[in-house]
Every structure is written in C-alpha cells, then in structure tokens.
Scaffold this active site. Structure first.
Site, PDB file in Angstrom:
ATOM      1  N   ASP A   8      -7.628  -2.783   4.087  1.00 55.38           N
ATOM      2  CA  ASP A   8      -6.328  -2.883   3.431  1.00 55.38           C
ATOM      3  C   ASP A   8      -5.754  -4.261   3.710  1.00 55.38           C
ATOM      4  O   ASP A   8      -5.653  -4.681   4.875  1.00 55.38           O
ATOM      5  CB  ASP A   8      -5.375  -1.807   3.958  1.00 55.38           C
ATOM      6  CG  ASP A   8      -5.783  -0.404   3.514  1.00 55.38           C
ATOM      7  OD1 ASP A   8      -6.771  -0.278   2.774  1.00 55.38           O
ATOM      8  OD2 ASP A   8      -5.101   0.557   3.913  1.00 55.38           O
ATOM      9  N   ASP A 130      -2.892   9.339  -5.643  1.00 54.60           N
ATOM     10  CA  ASP A 130      -2.229   9.285  -4.335  1.00 54.60           C
ATOM     11  C   ASP A 130      -1.069  10.273  -4.348  1.00 54.60           C
ATOM     12  O   ASP A 130      -0.119  10.115  -5.129  1.00 54.60           O
ATOM     13  CB  ASP A 130      -1.713   7.873  -4.060  1.00 54.60           C
ATOM     14  CG  ASP A 130      -2.813   6.830  -4.214  1.00 54.60           C
ATOM     15  OD1 ASP A 130      -3.930   7.087  -3.728  1.00 54.60           O
ATOM     16  OD2 ASP A 130      -2.556   5.775  -4.818  1.00 54.60           O
TER      17      ASP A 130
END
Length: 243
Positions: A8, A130
């Site tokens: 990330d 998500d």
C-alpha cells in the site's frame, strides 16, 4: 490458490492502515520497490499495489514509487486506487501494469467497467468490492454510497466481470482473520475468480480459505501479516501450491 503480497503506497512509501484509517498508518519502507524483489525471491507470482493517495484524490498519486516498482519487478502487478477514467487506465497500461483494479469507479461509473472490459479484456480488469457492515465504501473507504455489497456483486456479475477482490474493511490491518462467511456466500452465488482481502494473518487462515466452496478461491492478499512476521511468505506460497 495463490498468496498475493500487498504494498500500500502513501506519499511513495509502503504503509499499512488500520481499518482503512489514513490517520492510523504504519510505515514499513521508504523504498517499496525493494519489497518487490524480496517478495519475488520468496515465490510470489502476483503483487497487489494500492495507491492510497490516488484512492482519495481520484487520480494517480504515487507515480514515482509505481514506476520504480514496475521497473524492478519480474512478476505480474495489479494496481488499484484512483483509477476513475480510461485515460488513467491507458497511463498504467503504458507503464506496464498487468491488472487494473476498479473500486470507486466501478460503483459510480458502471460504463467505465463496460468499456474497460472491452478494451483490456476480462482477465486484466479486477473489481474491488470494499465493504463495511454490509455496505460498499468508496473514495479510499471514506464514503458510504448506501449500496449493499450483495447488490453490487449482482451488478458486476451481469456486466461480465470475472475477477473480484472482496475486502471487509473492519478486518483490514487487524490480523484478526478474514470474513469467511462472505467469501462462502459470494462463491455459492457467482463464478468469480475471487480474491480474499482483509485480516489474512496466518497459514491457518489460508487453509480455511483454500477449502471454501470446492477449493474455488483464486487467491488471498496479505500485507501486515508479512511485514510483522505473522506469515512466512515462502511457507505460505509453498502451502498454497499444495492445496
């Protein structure tokens, strides 16, 4: 099933957030491209990249790190975060990214998904779903659009999406284990090439995931567990090759 290490990116550093909270970050590397070489040496075949700045801004936000990662990578890369239009898809395609993850854009702009599937093919387009408390989140997991993830799954299935990453935000970065129930439900209804994300923190988690359905789980993304030594990536790769 394959194990997919996650990197990330925030301000061109490799970080992990706790439950998607940008204020709760841990920095793991100032040179995330070096992580790629390490993961590759341990047997990774695909690496999952998230442009966290891009997810919030709606445009690429970690170009320096992404370019260096691509230049130093010998394995396939999938990238999400801030891909909201065809120009950005073209930019990352020219950069050499193998798979593109559409998250927010897949929710708010279904036509982009349709166009992307036509232009790049079903095997290069991944939709990231998500969710938190059953509802889809967008824009870096900060906005609730009032869409239940089950309804979104039905929509993208009708569109012809094949590859899906499902993340339970409440478990992401917690090392508490995945939401096994949701993965069972998804695979019982849809023929997706499904990737688990959020909370994968042990070989035991991988073992359970590999048995969901009839062994239909395509892959599992893990990040924090690798960085903090909860999962030995080489052992995890070897384990999943045997399942």
């Amino acid at each position: 099933m394959i194990v997919i290490p996650a990197i990330d990116l925030l301000e061109n550093q490799a970080v992990r957030l706790y439950q998607g909270d940008y204020q709760k970050k841990t920095i793991y590397s100032d040179a995330p491209w070096n992580l790629v070489a390490d993961f590759t040496s341990q047997g990774a075949e695909l690496i999952h990249l998230v442009d966290l700045d891009g997810a919030k801004l709606g445009k690429p936000g970690n170009e320096t790190a992404i370019r260096k990662i691509q230049e130093n990578s010998k394995v396939k890369l999938e990238l999400g975060g801030g891909i909201r239009n065809l120009d950005t898809l073209k930019f990352y395609d020219n950069l050499g990214i193998d798979r593109f993850i559409l998250g927010t854009s897949a929710v708010i702009d279904p036509k982009l998904v349709d166009d992307a599937l036509v232009l790049y093919g079903v095997d290069r387009i991944v939709v990231g779903v998500d969710a938190k408390d059953g509802f889809v989140k967008t824009q870096g997991w900060e906005k609730d659009v009032g869409l239940r993830f089950e309804d979104f799954m039905e929509r993208i299935h009708i569109q012809g999406v094949r590859h899906v990453i499902f993340t339970d935000i409440s478990l992401d970065g917690t090392l508490q284990g995945p939401n096994f129930y949701s993965y069972e439900w998804i695979l019982s209804k849809y023929p997706f090439q499904l990737i688990a994300s959020g909370g994968v923190s042990s070989i035991e988690d991988l073992e359970v995931l590999s048995k969901i359905g009839s062994g239909e789980m395509y892959g599992a993304i893990t990040g924090k567990a690798i960085y903090e030594g909860k999962i030995d990536l080489r052992a995890a790769v070897d384990f999943c090759k045997k399942t």
